[in-house]
Enzyme design. Structure first.
Site, PDB file in Angstrom:
ATOM      1  N   ASP A  66       0.852  -1.197   0.000  1.00 17.43           N
ATOM      2  CA  ASP A  66       0.000   0.000   0.000  1.00 17.43           C
ATOM      3  C   ASP A  66       0.890   1.250   0.000  1.00 17.43           C
ATOM      4  O   ASP A  66       1.808   1.337  -0.811  1.00 17.43           O
ATOM      5  CB  ASP A  66      -0.946  -0.102   1.213  1.00 17.43           C
ATOM      6  CG  ASP A  66      -2.004   0.976   1.290  1.00 17.43           C
ATOM      7  OD1 ASP A  66      -3.097   0.789   0.716  1.00 17.43           O
ATOM      8  OD2 ASP A  66      -1.747   2.024   1.905  1.00 17.43           O
TER       9      ASP A  66
ATOM     10  N   HIS B  51      -7.106  -6.808  -0.027  1.00 17.56           N
ATOM     11  CA  HIS B  51      -6.017  -5.832  -0.093  1.00 17.56           C
ATOM     12  C   HIS B  51      -4.907  -6.096   0.921  1.00 17.56           C
ATOM     13  O   HIS B  51      -3.748  -5.790   0.668  1.00 17.56           O
ATOM     14  CB  HIS B  51      -6.604  -4.439   0.137  1.00 17.56           C
ATOM     15  CG  HIS B  51      -5.574  -3.361   0.265  1.00 17.56           C
ATOM     16  ND1 HIS B  51      -4.724  -3.022  -0.776  1.00 17.56           N
ATOM     17  CD2 HIS B  51      -5.238  -2.532   1.296  1.00 17.56           C
ATOM     18  CE1 HIS B  51      -3.932  -2.017  -0.387  1.00 17.56           C
ATOM     19  NE2 HIS B  51      -4.215  -1.711   0.863  1.00 17.56           N
TER      20      HIS B  51
END
Lengths: 278, 289
Positions: A91, A258
């Site tokens: 991320d 994610h």
């Protein structure tokens, strides 16, 4: 804690051997790597810092462009006595890692990016479809307002992302979520995390565009991992990275959203280990 | 707060839905539709002028101000439904055919009314919006950041409502401050009235926006596909967004409105309050076309 680049940086370190640096994303801290650190540390020195503005690291008013955040971790590994390191970033940490590898090819010999495409590609590709999935990029870019709105209920705000962005929700334990809520409830923590996003335009975009203009790419081996059920599952992530690096291998991580290091820590560990020892 | 000299009526327009409307003046009917985050009060200057020789009707839209705010998503706040409210309101007040002007969200309702009810709408003025279909199309890259609220409120029910309801004055006030060029145009008492009204309308305002991320796009796309366009004279006034964001706003509008006057203004978004004389002139020119 180590004083580097004008801030006090918190990090975890374990194991011995060649150094691998693990960089977390938003809204997280080093803690997202907790299950990955121990197995990797069997044959590596694993360094997992809290990035500038996150966790127990200082939250200064400035320096959230990826170039400065990369300089922070570059100084950290130097202070710890390592000349060359492998880096894995998830991320926002993946964006720091990407910038680090571009700015310091002498220092970063391998790069793994988890569940991102380059920031420049995000801005280039952001249309109404991608914008709906990445609405927080647009919201977090606003001055002051995100702090006002999210600050009313930090736990409620973060819970949205931990629910919406996970596939294996059972692996995002309540204790971990509590840890992140505590971290982002600290004075300045929300602001610092939003500043990380705010730096993505124009500062990070300008740095990325300058590299694209001069043809600067990554020449170190790059490993691209993404959650098969996550937002990136719908983008040709590996192909996109091939425009930015000469040596790219990519794999979807099955049964995963994610938060790869927490949803599929075994797969992430094995992919990283294979990449680091190739 | 009220528009001085106007009468206020509550008019049933749909099953169980009543609108609050300010009505003043006499003459041919003109209906004025407010935007976000506002109420009919935004028309106070323009309405007072037009009322000299027109019947002026300024409702609060469904879900806003003192109008009813039915629960529900999708069709409940589709521009098609909100436009049908306005046609029913005018009819209930005795007007089968009327001129219609809308600002912001109200312009999206007015556009939909013009497409769905061509026999009822004689003339159409649309202030500072793009059609929903085009709006989503032109938002690319970092340009989309100016419309972050569209993306926030497009999220599934829960988060947007909770975030906004937690700090409604900060949220709604942000737009009143960020989109105005002349802050004196919205005095403190009017600003307070907008914030109070919006605070009490969070779920319906979000539902209005969420509809524009779903059903409204479908309705626009269906019209685009069959070539349904506005048949009446149309005036569009906008800030110079096209130049700023790299698209030809007049061309986008001409595709919907063959009989179009398109102009840009030098004031901010709240043009009916920042430069009422320009808006009055544009409306009077349209009414005389």
């Amino acid at each position: 804690m180590e004083r580097v680049n004008g801030i006090r940086m918190h990090y975890r370190i374990a194991g011995s051997g060649p150094a691998v640096v693990l960089l977390h994303g938003w809204p997280q801290t080093w803690y997202c790597w907790r299950t990955v650190i121990e197995p990797l540390a069997r044959d590596h020195t694993v360094i997992a810092p809290d990035l500038r503005g996150y966790g127990l690291t200082d939250k200064p008013a400035h320096g959230y462009d990826k170039r400065t955040m990369a300089a922070d971790v570059a100084a950290l590994v130097t202070a710890l006595g390592f000349d060359r390191v492998a880096v894995a970033g998830h991320d926002r940490g993946g964006r720091v890692a990407h910038r680090w590898a571009l700015d310091r090819p002498d220092q970063v010999h391998r790069l793994a990016v988890l569940d991102i495409i380059p920031t420049r590609e995000m801005w280039r590709r952001l249309d109404s479809g991608l914008g709906r999935a990445y609405w927080h990029w647009l919201f977090h870019l606003q001055p002051d307002l995100p702090e006002r709105l999210a600050g009313q209920d930090v736990a409620g705000y973060l819970a949205y992302f931990f629910e919406r962005w996970t596939h294996r929700r059972d692996r995002m334990e309540p204790d971990a979520i509590d840890e992140y809520v505590r971290a982002f409830s600290a004075p300045g923590a929300l602001r610092a995390g939003f500043d990380d996003y705010r730096a993505s335009f124009p500062a990070d975009a300008e740095h990325d565009d300058a590299d694209a203009t001069t043809g600067r790419k990554l020449h170190a081996p790059v490993l691209v991992l993404w959650g098969a059920q996550g937002l990136l599952g719908s983008l040709p992530a590996e192909e996109i990275w091939r425009d930015y690096a000469t040596d790219v291998t990519g794999f979807p991580v099955a049964d995963c959203g994610h938060f790869l290091p927490e949803e599929q820590p075994e797969v992430v560990t094995e992919r990283l280990r294979a990449f680091l020892t190739a | 707060m009220r528009i001085t000299g106007f009468d206020y009526q509550r008019v049933g327009v749909a099953d169980g839905v009543t609108l609050n409307a300010a009505v003043g003046g006499s003459g041919s009917p003109v209906v004025l539709l407010h935007g976000f985050p506002q109420t009919h009060l935004m028309w106070r200057h323009v309405a007072a002028d037009l009322a000299a020789d027109h019947t002026v009707i300024c409702p609060d839209l469904r879900g806003y101000g003192d109008s009813d705010k039915p629960a529900g998503e999708g069709q409940a706040y589709a521009k098609r439904t909100m436009a049908a409210d306005i046609v029913a309101l005018a009819r209930a007040l005795g007007h089968e055919r009327f001129a219609l002007a809308g600002h912001d969200r109200g312009a999206l309702v007015a556009l939909r009314a013009g497409l769905d009810h061509p026999d009822a709408i004689s003339r159409l003025a649309l202030l500072d919006v793009l059609p929903t279909l085009d709006m989503w199309d032109v938002l690319h890259g970092v340009n989309a950041a100016v419309a972050f609220h569209l993306y926030l409120m497009a999220q599934p029910p829960g988060l947007p409502e909770r975030l906004i309801a937690g700090s409604p004055d900060a949220f709604f006030g942000h737009f009143l401050d960020a989109w105005v060029r002349d802050p004196d145009a919205i005095p403190a008492d009017v600003r307070a009235a907008y914030l109070t009204a919006s605070r009490e309308a969070v779920p319906s305002i979000v539902a209005d926006y969420r509809a524009s991320a779903t059903v409204d796009i479908e309705h626009d796309a269906a019209d685009r596909q069959v070539g349904n366009r506005l048949r009446m004279p149309v005036t569009v006034l906008q800030q110079d967004w096209g130049a700023a964001l790299g698209y030809d706003a007049a061309a986008l509008w001409r595709a919907w409105a063959p009989d179009l006057h398109h102009g840009t203004v030098s004031c901010g978004h709240f043009m009916a309050e920042e430069d009422p004389a320009t808006i009055v002139k544009a409306l009077r020119d349209l009414l005389a076309r």
